[in-house]
Scaffold this motif. Structure first.
Motif, short mmCIF file in Angstrom:
data_model
loop_
_atom_site.label_atom_id
_atom_site.label_comp_id
_atom_site.label_asym_id
_atom_site.label_seq_id
_atom_site.Cartn_x
_atom_site.Cartn_y
_atom_site.Cartn_z
N ILE A 4 0.86 -1.19 0.00
CA ILE A 4 0.00 0.00 0.00
C ILE A 4 0.90 1.24 0.00
CG2 ILE A 4 -1.87 1.21 1.18
CD1 ILE A 4 -2.76 -1.42 2.38
N ILE A 5 0.75 2.03 -1.06
CA ILE A 5 1.62 3.20 -1.24
C ILE A 5 0.84 4.47 -0.92
CG2 ILE A 5 3.05 4.47 -2.90
CD1 ILE A 5 2.95 1.55 -4.44
N HIS A 6 1.39 5.27 -0.03
CA HIS A 6 0.77 6.56 0.30
C HIS A 6 1.70 7.69 -0.14
CE1 HIS A 6 -1.80 4.11 3.00
NE2 HIS A 6 -2.69 5.03 2.66
N GLN A 7 1.08 8.85 -0.40
CA GLN A 7 1.87 10.00 -0.84
C GLN A 7 2.87 10.42 0.24
OE1 GLN A 7 1.69 12.04 -3.72
NE2 GLN A 7 0.60 10.26 -4.52
N LEU A 194 2.79 -5.92 9.72
CA LEU A 194 2.77 -4.63 9.02
C LEU A 194 4.22 -4.18 8.88
CD1 LEU A 194 0.09 -2.85 11.29
CD2 LEU A 194 -0.34 -4.42 9.38
N LEU A 195 4.72 -4.13 7.68
CA LEU A 195 6.09 -3.66 7.45
C LEU A 195 6.00 -2.22 6.94
CD1 LEU A 195 9.23 -4.50 7.09
CD2 LEU A 195 8.65 -4.60 4.69
N LEU A 196 6.71 -1.31 7.61
CA LEU A 196 6.64 0.10 7.25
C LEU A 196 7.99 0.56 6.71
CD1 LEU A 196 5.33 1.41 10.69
CD2 LEU A 196 3.94 0.54 8.83
N ALA A 197 7.95 1.42 5.70
CA ALA A 197 9.20 2.00 5.21
C ALA A 197 8.90 3.36 4.60
CB ALA A 197 9.85 1.10 4.16
N ASN A 198 9.75 4.32 4.92
CA ASN A 198 9.60 5.63 4.29
C ASN A 198 10.97 6.17 3.89
OD1 ASN A 198 9.93 6.06 7.31
ND2 ASN A 198 10.15 8.15 6.58
N GLY A 199 10.96 7.02 2.88
CA GLY A 199 12.19 7.67 2.45
C GLY A 199 12.94 6.88 1.39
N ALA A 205 15.91 -1.59 -0.47
CA ALA A 205 15.60 -2.69 0.46
C ALA A 205 14.14 -3.13 0.29
CB ALA A 205 15.86 -2.25 1.91
N VAL A 206 13.24 -2.16 0.11
CA VAL A 206 11.82 -2.48 -0.07
C VAL A 206 11.63 -3.29 -1.35
CG1 VAL A 206 9.55 -1.47 -0.59
CG2 VAL A 206 10.92 -0.55 1.29
N ALA A 207 12.24 -2.85 -2.44
CA ALA A 207 12.09 -3.56 -3.72
C ALA A 207 12.63 -4.98 -3.61
CB ALA A 207 12.80 -2.79 -4.83
N ALA A 208 13.78 -5.12 -2.94
CA ALA A 208 14.37 -6.46 -2.79
C ALA A 208 13.49 -7.35 -1.92
CB ALA A 208 15.77 -6.34 -2.18
N ALA A 209 12.93 -6.76 -0.85
CA ALA A 209 12.10 -7.55 0.06
C ALA A 209 10.80 -8.00 -0.60
CB ALA A 209 11.79 -6.73 1.32
N ALA A 237 9.97 5.65 -0.79
CA ALA A 237 10.34 4.26 -0.48
C ALA A 237 9.80 3.29 -1.51
CB ALA A 237 9.85 3.88 0.92
N ALA A 238 8.77 3.72 -2.26
CA ALA A 238 8.16 2.85 -3.28
C ALA A 238 8.83 3.01 -4.64
CB ALA A 238 6.67 3.19 -3.42
N SER A 239 9.79 3.95 -4.73
CA SER A 239 10.27 4.38 -6.05
C SER A 239 11.01 3.30 -6.85
CB SER A 239 11.15 5.63 -5.91
OG SER A 239 12.26 5.32 -5.10
N LYS A 240 11.45 2.23 -6.20
CA LYS A 240 12.17 1.19 -6.97
C LYS A 240 11.33 -0.06 -7.19
CE LYS A 240 16.55 2.97 -7.06
NZ LYS A 240 17.62 3.32 -6.15
N LEU A 241 10.05 0.00 -6.88
CA LEU A 241 9.18 -1.17 -7.07
C LEU A 241 8.80 -1.29 -8.55
CD1 LEU A 241 6.84 -0.78 -3.95
CD2 LEU A 241 8.41 -2.69 -4.39
#
Ligand code: PGA
Length: 260
Positions: A4-7, A194-199, A205-209, A237-241
């Motif tokens: 789930i991607i938020h602004q 719930l896994l959270l990531a920002n920035g 790391a998010v894309a790899a996970a 944090a979503a930019s490499k998905l």
């Protein structure tokens, strides 16, 4: 995994806090797995707001924290005991005897870790686990190459983690080298994650996970094997998905999906 991607960080934190509140509303004596670090601060602020303004009740809640630095007394500014007290526990009504945080000062780490695992089990297991992710893909202090079935134990921190966390200490030399941490296997037993990531620093790391192979080199990737894991990210944090458009499409189409 649901992504789930938020602004913004604020929106992301609100959504994750609502997911925790949903668990609490359905089960007032829920067991919550807590995380430290800068990422979950917004969720804690939001939960405190729901408690003070909306009557969200924590009086029957039990908590287990993921980890603690070895060697820091509970009163140390950077201890996770202190962090949790300041940023959450002193602002809500969780009975102090229901709070569990790994000890960074026990005289017997092995026995303490076994006791911690046993306590989680005695309390019925973790209903909802909040997680951040390290820039090396770790969850809790399960550094690269940690066994994906590891349990609570003493762990040597990776240099990357020491570098990342040096910003909280007056010098890099002061960052503890060891920590006590729940294992990946312990975390995977939580009913909901719930896994959270920002920035932008977390984007790789998010894309790899989320989209990489399941590997102990990115311990967060183990969550691909979990039946109920949701990833809350902000735009940077979503930019490499790679599948980003699809994740947005899923959320857009969710309200119309057949319910039975
Ligand atoms: P952070 O740490 O929230 O301070 O970025 C996350 C982690 O290392 O798990």
């Amino acid at each position: 995994m649901e992504v789930i991607i938020h602004q913004t960080y604020a929106e992301m934190s609100r959504a994750a806090a609502e997911a925790v509140a949903d668990v609490l509303n359905a089960k007032p004596n829920a067991v919550i797995g807590m995380a430290t670090g800068s990422t979950p601060l917004g969720v804690y602020q939001e939960l405190v707001r729901m408690h003070k303004g909306g009557g969200l009740d924590f009086s029957q809640v039990t908590t287990f924290n993921l980890d603690e630095y070895v060697g820091l007394p509970t009163t140390h500014e950077q201890s996770y005991h202190r962090f949790m007290h300041e940023n959450f526990f002193r602002q809500v009504n969780i009975p102090p005897q229901n709070v569990h945080i790994p000890s960074g000062t026990t005289s017997n780490y092995r026995a303490f870790c076994a006791w911690y695992e046993q306590r989680i089990e005695e309390c019925g297991g973790i209903d909802v686990q909040i997680l951040g992710i390290g820039s090396d893909g770790h969850i809790a202090f399960n550094e690269p190459a940690s066994s994906l079935s590891s349990r609570t134990r003493l762990k040597t921190l990776a240099k990357q983690t020491i570098d990342d966390n040096a910003r909280f200490f007056s010098s890099r030399d002061e960052v503890p080298v060891y920590a006590i941490t729940m294992g990946v296997g312990t975390i995977m037993e939580a009913r909901k994650i719930l896994l959270l990531a920002n920035g932008a620093k977390k984007a790789e790391a998010v894309a790899a996970a989320v989209e990489g192979p399941v590997t102990s080199m990115i311990t967060a990737s183990a969550l691909q094997m979990h039946p109920d894991a949701t990833v809350y990210v902000d735009e940077p944090a979503a930019s490499k998905l790679k599948m980003r458009e699809y994740y947005d499409w899923i959320q857009k189409k969710k309200p119309d999906a057949p319910r039975v």
